[in-house]
Design a protein around this motif. Structure first.
Motif, PDB file in Angstrom:
ATOM      1  N   ASN A 235       0.818  -1.215   0.000  1.00 45.45           N
ATOM      2  CA  ASN A 235       0.000   0.000   0.000  1.00 45.45           C
ATOM      3  C   ASN A 235       0.852   1.265   0.000  1.00 45.45           C
ATOM      4  O   ASN A 235       0.347   2.366  -0.234  1.00 45.45           O
ATOM      5  CB  ASN A 235      -0.917   0.018   1.224  1.00 45.45           C
ATOM      6  N   VAL A 236       2.155   1.117   0.255  1.00 48.53           N
ATOM      7  CA  VAL A 236       3.049   2.273   0.335  1.00 48.53           C
ATOM      8  C   VAL A 236       4.111   2.246  -0.756  1.00 48.53           C
ATOM      9  O   VAL A 236       4.399   3.272  -1.387  1.00 48.53           O
ATOM     10  CB  VAL A 236       3.737   2.352   1.715  1.00 48.53           C
ATOM     11  N   ILE A 237       4.717   1.075  -0.972  1.00 49.42           N
ATOM     12  CA  ILE A 237       5.806   0.965  -1.941  1.00 49.42           C
ATOM     13  C   ILE A 237       5.629  -0.274  -2.804  1.00 49.42           C
ATOM     14  O   ILE A 237       4.916  -1.216  -2.441  1.00 49.42           O
ATOM     15  CB  ILE A 237       7.189   0.902  -1.244  1.00 49.42           C
ATOM     16  N   GLN A 238       6.310  -0.266  -3.956  1.00 46.79           N
ATOM     17  CA  GLN A 238       6.345  -1.421  -4.847  1.00 46.79           C
ATOM     18  C   GLN A 238       7.808  -1.771  -5.100  1.00 46.79           C
ATOM     19  O   GLN A 238       8.646  -0.890  -5.293  1.00 46.79           O
ATOM     20  CB  GLN A 238       5.652  -1.117  -6.174  1.00 46.79           C
ATOM     21  N   ALA A 239       8.107  -3.053  -5.113  1.00 44.61           N
ATOM     22  CA  ALA A 239       9.482  -3.510  -5.339  1.00 44.61           C
ATOM     23  C   ALA A 239       9.531  -4.431  -6.551  1.00 44.61           C
ATOM     24  O   ALA A 239       8.578  -5.151  -6.853  1.00 44.61           O
ATOM     25  CB  ALA A 239      10.008  -4.232  -4.100  1.00 44.61           C
ATOM     26  N   LYS A 240      10.666  -4.383  -7.262  1.00 43.07           N
ATOM     27  CA  LYS A 240      10.895  -5.234  -8.423  1.00 43.07           C
ATOM     28  C   LYS A 240      12.351  -5.670  -8.448  1.00 43.07           C
ATOM     29  O   LYS A 240      13.238  -4.972  -7.945  1.00 43.07           O
ATOM     30  CB  LYS A 240      10.596  -4.491  -9.728  1.00 43.07           C
ATOM     31  N   VAL A 241      12.591  -6.827  -9.040  1.00 41.74           N
ATOM     32  CA  VAL A 241      13.952  -7.208  -9.386  1.00 41.74           C
ATOM     33  C   VAL A 241      14.253  -6.552 -10.726  1.00 41.74           C
ATOM     34  O   VAL A 241      13.481  -6.682 -11.674  1.00 41.74           O
ATOM     35  CB  VAL A 241      14.100  -8.733  -9.500  1.00 41.74           C
ATOM     36  N   SER A 242      15.360  -5.817 -10.815  1.00 42.22           N
ATOM     37  CA  SER A 242      15.680  -5.068 -12.028  1.00 42.22           C
ATOM     38  C   SER A 242      17.012  -5.524 -12.605  1.00 42.22           C
ATOM     39  O   SER A 242      18.043  -5.503 -11.916  1.00 42.22           O
ATOM     40  CB  SER A 242      15.748  -3.565 -11.716  1.00 42.22           C
ATOM     41  N   GLN A 243      16.972  -5.960 -13.860  1.00 42.62           N
ATOM     42  CA  GLN A 243      18.217  -6.339 -14.529  1.00 42.62           C
ATOM     43  C   GLN A 243      18.956  -5.094 -14.998  1.00 42.62           C
ATOM     44  O   GLN A 243      18.368  -4.198 -15.598  1.00 42.62           O
ATOM     45  CB  GLN A 243      17.945  -7.256 -15.713  1.00 42.62           C
TER      46      GLN A 243
END
Length: 389
Positions: A235-243
Motif C-alpha cells: 500500500n506504500v511501496i512497490q518492489a521489483k527485481v531489475s536487470q
C-alpha cells in the motif's frame, strides 16, 4: 476731486498682475492638461498624486512580471507536453521489446531509437527562452544538465517573481525536481535473481515523511526480498527485481504515491551497504539511458523497466499539472491587474487632470477681463499701458 495718476497706475498694476497670473495659469492648464504645475500649488493633492504614481509604477512592474511568468510557464508547459509524448512512445517501444519475440538486432535498433530520443530530451531539458534556461532555477544562464553524465548541475532554488505584494510564482524551475523520478535502484548487484545474500542487514526506506525498516537475512535472494516487501508494504511501496545493462540484477523500489519522494539507505553492514546511501534515483534522462543501454546490449527489458518509464511519464505529467495550475493563476491575474490599473489611472486623472472645457472658459473670461481693464484705463486717461513703461 481729481484722482492722482500714480494711484490709477498702482490700481492698474495690481489688476494687471492678477489677471496676467490667472491667464498664465489657465494657459499652462490648457497646454499641459494638468491642474497643478508646482507642489506649492496644492501640497495635499500633490502628495496624493505622488502616492498614486508610486502605486501605478509598482503595478506596472507586477504586470511586466506577470507577462514574463505567462510567457515562460507557457513555454515550459509546451516542453513538458513534448517530453511526456516522448516518454509515452518510449514506453510503448519498451513494451513491444519485452514480449521477447524480437531478435537481438531488432533490440539494438530500438536501443538506437532510445539514443536518438535521449538526445532530443536533452535538448528540451536544456532549452532556453530569452537567454535564460527554463530548468536551471535561479542560475538562469547555467546549463541545467551535463550532456555526458546527465546529472543536474544548476541551482537548487527556483527563480520566482512577485505578481502582487503578497503573491509570487515560480517561473524558472529546478530541473532536478521537475525531471527527478521517485524510483530507487540499489548499487549492490547480484549475478542472478536467485543469488543468496552473504550478509544480512536492514534497509531504511523514507517515503515522504514516513520511514520503513526492512530486515533481510543471509540466505535470502532478491526475489525473496521483493516478495517480502510487496507482501507487507504494497500500500506504500512497490518492489521489483531489475536487470542492469551489464546483465546483473539489483533491487528497485518506488512509492505508490507519485508525489512522494523516496530515499533508501543501508548502514547495517549488509549486502546493500555499499557506501553513501547504497541506492540511487535516476532522473528521466538516466532512466531512458538505462533502458536504452539494455536494449543496445541485446537484453530484453523487464517489468522494472516498464515501471521506471511509467513512473517517469507520471512524474512529468504531475509536474506539468503543477505548472498548469500556476499558469492558470497567472492568467487569471491579468483582468484583475488591468481593472486595478484603470482605477488608479482614473484616481490620478481626477486629482491631476484639468476640466479642459472649464479651463478654456476661465481663460476666455480672464482675457475679456484684461481687455476690459485696458479700455477702462484708456477711457480714464486717454492713454495705454505703453505710456507708463
Amino acid at each position: 476731486m481729481k484722482v492722482p495718476d500714480n494711484l490709477i497706475f498702482a490700481l492698474f498694476k495690481e489688476q494687471d498682475g492678477r489677471i496676467r497670473r490667472n491667464l498664465l495659469d489657465k494657459s499652462l492648464e490648457i497646454s499641459t492638461g494638468k491642474k497643478y504645475q508646482r507642489i506649492s500649488d496644492e501640497p495635499s493633492a500633490t502628495y496624493e498624486l505622488l502616492d498614486l504614481k508610486k502605486e501605478i509604477a509598482q503595478l506596472s512592474q507586477y504586470s511586466k512580471n506577470r507577462l514574463f511568468a505567462d510567457t515562460n510557464l507557457s513555454y515550459i508547459d509546451l516542453n513538458l507536453g513534448k517530453i511526456s509524448d516522448s516518454l509515452n512512445l518510449l514506453y510503448a517501444k519498451t513494451l513491444q521489446a519485452k514480449n521477447q519475440i524480437l531478435q537481438s538486432d531488432q533490440l539494438v535498433a530500438i536501443g538506437e531509437f532510445f539514443s536518438s530520443a535521449l538526445r532530443s530530451l536533452l535538448d528540451r531539458v536544456n532549452d532556453q527562452l530569452g537567454g535564460n534556461y527554463l530548468f536551471s532555477g535561479s542560475s538562469l544562464t547555467k546549463k541545467p544538465f551535463n550532456e555526458n553524465t546527465l546529472q543536474y548541475e544548476a541551482s537548487n532554488e527556483t527563480f520566482k517573481v512577485w505578481l502582487s505584494e503578497s503573491y509570487r510564482v515560480d517561473v524558472l524551475l529546478r530541473g532536478d525536481e521537475v525531471f527527478g523520478v521517485n524510483f530507487a535502484i540499489s548499487n549492490a548487484s547480484f549475478a542472478s535473481t536467485g543469488t543468496q545474500f552473504t550478509n544480512g542487514g536492514t534497509l531504511t526506506i523514507n517515503v515522504g515523511s514516513s520511514a520503513i525498516n526492512i530486515n533481510y537475512s543471509t540466505g535470502q535472494t532478491l526475489t525473496d526480498l521483493v516478495d517480502q516487501i510487496n507482501n507487507n508494504y504494497s500500500n506504500v511501496i512497490q518492489a521489483k527485481v531489475s536487470q542492469n545493462p551489464d546483465g546483473t540484477y539489483s533491487l528497485a523500489i518506488m512509492p505508490v504515491d507519485i508525489s512522494k519522494d523516496i530515499s533508501l539507505s543501508d548502514t547495517s553492514g549488509g549486502d546493500f551497504d555499499t557506501g553513501s546511501t547504497g541506492f540511487y534515483s535516476p532522473n528521466i534522462l538516466q532512466a531512458v539511458k538505462r533502458v536504452g543501454d539494455k536494449l543496445s546490449n541485446g537484453l530484453y527489458p523487464d517489468d522494472s523497466d516498464l515501471m521506471l518509464l511509467q513512473r517517469a511519464f507520471e512524474r512529468i505529467s504531475f509536474r506539468r499539472s503543477q505548472v498548469g495550475s500556476s499558469l492558470s493563476q497567472v492568467k487569471n491575474l491579468q483582468p484583475v491587474q488591468e481593472h486595478l490599473s484603470d482605477n488608479l489611472q482614473k484616481q490620478k486623472s481626477d486629482v491631476e487632470d484639468v476640466d479642459l472645457p472649464q479651463s478654456i472658459m476661465d481663460y476666455t473670461r480672464y482675457k475679456v477681463a484684461y481687455e476690459a481693464l485696458m479700455r477702462i484705463i484708456a477711457d480714464q486717461k486717454d492713454i495705454t499701458i505703453l505710456r507708463y513703461l
